[in-house]
Design an enzyme around this catalytic site. Structure first.
Site, PDB file in Angstrom:
ATOM      1  CG  ASP A  27      -6.699  -3.998  -7.523  1.00 14.09           C
ATOM      2  OD1 ASP A  27      -7.107  -4.685  -6.556  1.00 14.09           O
ATOM      3  OD2 ASP A  27      -6.129  -2.902  -7.394  1.00 14.09           O
ATOM      4  CD  GLN A  70      -0.786   7.807  -2.417  1.00 16.16           C
ATOM      5  OE1 GLN A  70      -0.944   8.971  -2.158  1.00 16.16           O
ATOM      6  NE2 GLN A  70      -0.166   7.382  -3.491  1.00 16.16           N
ATOM      7  N   GLY A  71      -5.836   6.236  -0.756  1.00 17.52           N
ATOM      8  CA  GLY A  71      -7.110   6.314  -0.030  1.00 17.52           C
ATOM      9  C   GLY A  71      -8.307   6.281  -0.960  1.00 17.52           C
ATOM     10  CG  ASP A  72      -8.957   8.797  -3.990  1.00 21.65           C
ATOM     11  OD1 ASP A  72      -9.860   9.109  -3.199  1.00 21.65           O
ATOM     12  OD2 ASP A  72      -8.131   9.603  -4.434  1.00 21.65           O
ATOM     13  CB  SER A  73      -7.472   1.822  -3.351  1.00 20.37           C
ATOM     14  OG  SER A  73      -6.189   1.943  -3.865  1.00 20.37           O
ATOM     15  CG  HIS A  97      -4.921  -2.666  -3.879  1.00 25.11           C
ATOM     16  ND1 HIS A  97      -5.403  -2.045  -5.004  1.00 25.11           N
ATOM     17  CD2 HIS A  97      -4.725  -1.682  -2.991  1.00 25.11           C
ATOM     18  CE1 HIS A  97      -5.492  -0.741  -4.778  1.00 25.11           C
ATOM     19  NE2 HIS A  97      -5.092  -0.494  -3.565  1.00 25.11           N
TER      20      HIS A  97
END
Ligand SMILES: *[C@@H]1O[C@H](CO)[C@@H](O)[C@H](O)[C@H]1NC(C)=O
Ligand SMILES: *[C@@H]1O[C@H](CO)[C@@H](O)[C@H](O)[C@H]1NC(C)=O
Length: 261
Positions: free
Chosen positions: A119, A213-216, A74
């Site tokens: 993912d 958020q930002g760790d994906s 993603h």
């Protein structure tokens, strides 16, 4: 409006395409910083990289070997492959280390951007990484390797340190216990989200420590093996909503198919 409470674990970029992500995904992606963790140095997490779009931190990733990096599917929303780079070997996402352009993006063939099933994406770099104390590959588990509930796992990244917060400049890491899929599915059923076999969950029922958020795309590690890829969650570090990860043991053959590892 569930997307107001549910967050992608990938960062909003200057290009503003995270709007697109949250509108097509049915589940919250993880775009921010580690919540409840501690600042760490890259020498202790030498497999961690920052995936960048036009030079801005967007997602995390992990080094498989000197030419391949694994991250979340993603994180890619149609921008040209050549706009993506990785930064390895730096504790901060915006300077130092080795910056290498991405040559090819391999999205898992079963990736479903609505469910965030499978993912996972593998990146082939235009030139090899140079290994050293701050840059090293992470070994992989066996196919279908299974971990009991409460097995301690460590997740790292430059994501938000609070829900809706800004990126952390310094790499952060936090320990979280594994939660089995049946239990995780029951918890997320409240929000009508599906936990598939390609996903893993980890977190405290009391919340407080999680990816954000930002760790994906970043690594979830048990005993030095890469077990999961940061994917999504209901907010960040909320009670009774563990973080959800793409399962490396379940998608092990995809990694072998692409990299030979
Ligand atoms: C993704 O999963 C949803 C829900 O099961 C399904 O309706 C949709 O067709 C799937 N999309 C693709 C591209 O397979
Ligand atoms: C979950 O689905 C049920 C049945 O379709 C619906 O009644 C309920 O409002 C949904 N819950 C949420 C949080 O979307």
């Amino acid at each position: 409006m569930k997307f107001l409470t549910i967050l992608p674990f990938m960062f909003v970029t200057i290009l503003g395409d995270s709007i697109i992500d949250v509108s097509y995904a049915n589940v919250p992606l993880l775009d921010g910083r580690i919540v409840g963790g501690s600042p760490v140095t890259i020498e202790d997490y030498p497999y961690q990289v920052s995936l960048q779009l036009l030079g801005s931190h967007r997602c995390g990733g992990a080094i498989l070997n000197d030419r391949y990096v694994i991250t979340a599917a993603h994180c890619f929303t149609g921008w040209p492959t050549s706009w993506h780079t990785i930064r390895a070997g730096s504790s901060v996402h915006n300077s130092g280390g080795q910056v290498i352009q991405v040559n090819e993006i391999y999205i898992h063939p079963n990736y479903n951007g609505t469910l965030l099933d499978f993912d996972m994406a593998i990146l082939y770099l235009v030139s090899p990484l140079t290994f050293g104390p701050a840059v090293a590959p992470i070994p992989l588990p066996l196919e279908n390797q299974f971990y009991l509930d409460d097995t301690p796992a460590v997740v790292s990244g430059w994501g938000a340190m609070v829900e809706d917060g800004a990126a952390s400049l310094q790499l952060q890491a936090v320990w979280v216990p594994m939660v089995n899929n049946g239990r995780c599915e029951a918890l997320y059923a409240v929000e009508n989200y599906t936990i598939t076999d390609s996903m893993l969950c980890a977190g405290y029922m009391s919340g407080g420590r999680d990816a954000c958020q930002g760790d994906s795309g970043g690594p979830l590690v048990i005993d030095g093996l890469l077990i999961g890829i940061v994917s999504w969650g209901e907010g960040c570090a909320r009670a009774n909503f563990p973080g959800v990860y793409a399962s490396v043991p379940y998608a092990r053959s995809f990694i072998t198919d692409i990299t030979g590892i």
